[in-house]
Design a protein around this motif. Structure first.
Motif, PDB file in Angstrom:
ATOM      1  N   LYS A  97     -39.970 105.243   6.049  1.00 15.03           N
ATOM      2  CA  LYS A  97     -38.822 106.082   6.394  1.00 15.03           C
ATOM      3  C   LYS A  97     -37.891 106.258   5.195  1.00 15.03           C
ATOM      4  CE  LYS A  97     -38.756 105.127  11.372  1.00 15.03           C
ATOM      5  NZ  LYS A  97     -38.010 104.498  12.485  1.00 15.03           N
ATOM      6  N   THR A 139     -44.919 106.560  16.926  1.00 14.77           N
ATOM      7  CA  THR A 139     -45.785 106.731  15.755  1.00 14.77           C
ATOM      8  C   THR A 139     -45.119 106.272  14.461  1.00 14.77           C
ATOM      9  OG1 THR A 139     -45.060 109.032  15.563  1.00 14.77           O
ATOM     10  CG2 THR A 139     -47.114 108.625  16.749  1.00 14.77           C
ATOM     11  N   LEU A 140     -43.779 106.262  14.441  1.00 19.93           N
ATOM     12  CA  LEU A 140     -43.058 105.836  13.237  1.00 19.93           C
ATOM     13  C   LEU A 140     -42.209 104.601  13.537  1.00 19.93           C
ATOM     14  CD1 LEU A 140     -41.994 109.334  11.860  1.00 19.93           C
ATOM     15  CD2 LEU A 140     -43.911 107.910  11.115  1.00 19.93           C
ATOM     16  N   THR A 142     -43.569 116.312   9.978  1.00 21.02           N
ATOM     17  CA  THR A 142     -43.836 116.888  11.296  1.00 21.02           C
ATOM     18  C   THR A 142     -43.865 115.810  12.367  1.00 21.02           C
ATOM     19  OG1 THR A 142     -45.130 118.625  10.222  1.00 21.02           O
ATOM     20  CG2 THR A 142     -45.353 118.406  12.598  1.00 21.02           C
ATOM     21  N   LEU A 143     -44.458 114.659  12.061  1.00 18.88           N
ATOM     22  CA  LEU A 143     -44.463 113.555  13.034  1.00 18.88           C
ATOM     23  C   LEU A 143     -43.039 113.138  13.386  1.00 18.88           C
ATOM     24  CD1 LEU A 143     -47.329 111.216  11.752  1.00 18.88           C
ATOM     25  CD2 LEU A 143     -47.264 112.459  13.939  1.00 18.88           C
ATOM     26  N   SER A 144     -42.143 113.176  12.406  1.00 16.94           N
ATOM     27  CA  SER A 144     -40.763 112.752  12.665  1.00 16.94           C
ATOM     28  C   SER A 144     -40.041 113.697  13.607  1.00 16.94           C
ATOM     29  CB  SER A 144     -39.989 112.634  11.345  1.00 16.94           C
ATOM     30  OG  SER A 144     -39.765 113.914  10.772  1.00 16.94           O
ATOM     31  N   ASP A 145     -40.560 114.917  13.766  1.00 21.77           N
ATOM     32  CA  ASP A 145     -39.955 115.892  14.673  1.00 21.77           C
ATOM     33  C   ASP A 145     -40.566 115.864  16.066  1.00 21.77           C
ATOM     34  OD1 ASP A 145     -38.173 116.881  12.805  1.00 21.77           O
ATOM     35  OD2 ASP A 145     -39.545 118.429  12.081  1.00 21.77           O
ATOM     36  N   THR A 182     -42.765 111.927  20.179  1.00 23.24           N
ATOM     37  CA  THR A 182     -43.394 110.605  20.114  1.00 23.24           C
ATOM     38  C   THR A 182     -43.052 109.852  18.833  1.00 23.24           C
ATOM     39  OG1 THR A 182     -45.323 111.759  19.226  1.00 23.24           O
ATOM     40  CG2 THR A 182     -45.363 111.191  21.578  1.00 23.24           C
ATOM     41  N   SER A 183     -42.094 110.347  18.064  1.00 21.66           N
ATOM     42  CA  SER A 183     -41.812 109.743  16.754  1.00 21.66           C
ATOM     43  C   SER A 183     -41.402 108.281  16.865  1.00 21.66           C
ATOM     44  CB  SER A 183     -40.727 110.538  16.027  1.00 21.66           C
ATOM     45  OG  SER A 183     -39.513 110.527  16.752  1.00 21.66           O
ATOM     46  N   ASP A 184     -40.769 107.893  17.954  1.00 22.05           N
ATOM     47  CA  ASP A 184     -40.367 106.489  18.108  1.00 22.05           C
ATOM     48  C   ASP A 184     -41.586 105.569  18.138  1.00 22.05           C
ATOM     49  OD1 ASP A 184     -37.728 107.153  18.144  1.00 22.05           O
ATOM     50  OD2 ASP A 184     -37.488 107.000  20.312  1.00 22.05           O
ATOM     51  N   THR A 219     -49.623 104.788   9.326  1.00 18.76           N
ATOM     52  CA  THR A 219     -48.229 104.699   8.894  1.00 18.76           C
ATOM     53  C   THR A 219     -47.857 103.262   8.539  1.00 18.76           C
ATOM     54  OG1 THR A 219     -47.459 104.535  11.205  1.00 18.76           O
ATOM     55  CG2 THR A 219     -47.509 106.731  10.202  1.00 18.76           C
TER      56      THR A 219
END
Length: 205
Positions: A188, A180-181, A170-173, A176-178, A139
């Protein structure tokens, strides 16, 4: 033009890439959700995965091959850049998805939450925590590429954007999104814009 059938599962990121490609190209298709364990399914896909495309006498598995075929055979917006540098960038990011982003993000991270395999039937945090920095590497690279750019391959939507989009969505949902993103403002911003496309909205599981 022969009939198009897409065999896939709605939550599958690769299935969504194929469906979005059809929608962006204006291709009418029939969607079939198969039982991957059914006798005979390996005649469609020898590894019992999705998606599979059927178009007349043509039968294809592997998403990269499917979307390139759809883009080359059907009318509609060109999703493969004609400029050789931009086309190489598209191919590079498709390879990043297949070799690094998908293997780390989906089976070893996202599916831990969807189908928990850890102690007590809970997500295995050891696996999740181990894959988070690997996802973050991809990312971070995507973020750097998208700085000052609207799309991954240049000025126009390409197959690379459609390969990356479902995984980032899907990662944003995920819980752990905080992690990984984290610190990826350009990625974003790209995701927010891409999520407004009708092709994305129509294939949300």
């Amino acid at each position: 033009m022969a009939h198009v059938t897409v065999h896939g599962l709605p939550p599958s990121s690769y299935t969504r890439t194929v469906l979005m490609t059809c929608l962006e190209k204006g291709i009418t298709y029939e969607f079939e959700a198969p039982n991957l364990l059914a006798p005979g399914y390996d005649a469609l896909h020898p590894y019992r995965k999705v998606p599979v495309l059927e178009h007349g006498d043509v039968r294809l598995f592997e998403t990269s091959a499917i979307v390139r075929y759809l883009d080359h055979v059907f009318d509609g917006p060109n999703l493969t850049p004609t400029d050789p540098v931009a086309r190489a960038e598209m191919d590079k990011w498709i390879s990043v998805v297949n070799c690094y982003l998908y293997p780390n993000a989906v089976p070893n991270h996202i599916l831990q939450f969807v189908f928990p395999r850890g102690p007590g039937g809970k997500p295995d945090r050891t696996i999740i925590d181990a894959t988070a920095p690997k996802i973050a590497k991809s990312t971070t690279l995507l973020n750097a590429r998208l700085q000052g750019r609207k799309f991954l391959a240049g000025d126009a939507l390409s197959l690379a954007d459609l390969m990356v989009l479902p995984i980032i969505a899907t990662l944003s949902d995920m819980p752990t999104s905080d992690a990984t993103l984290k610190d990826v403002p350009h990625l974003k911003r790209w995701f927010s814009a891409m999520a407004e496309r009708e092709s994305f909205k129509k294939v949300q599981p």
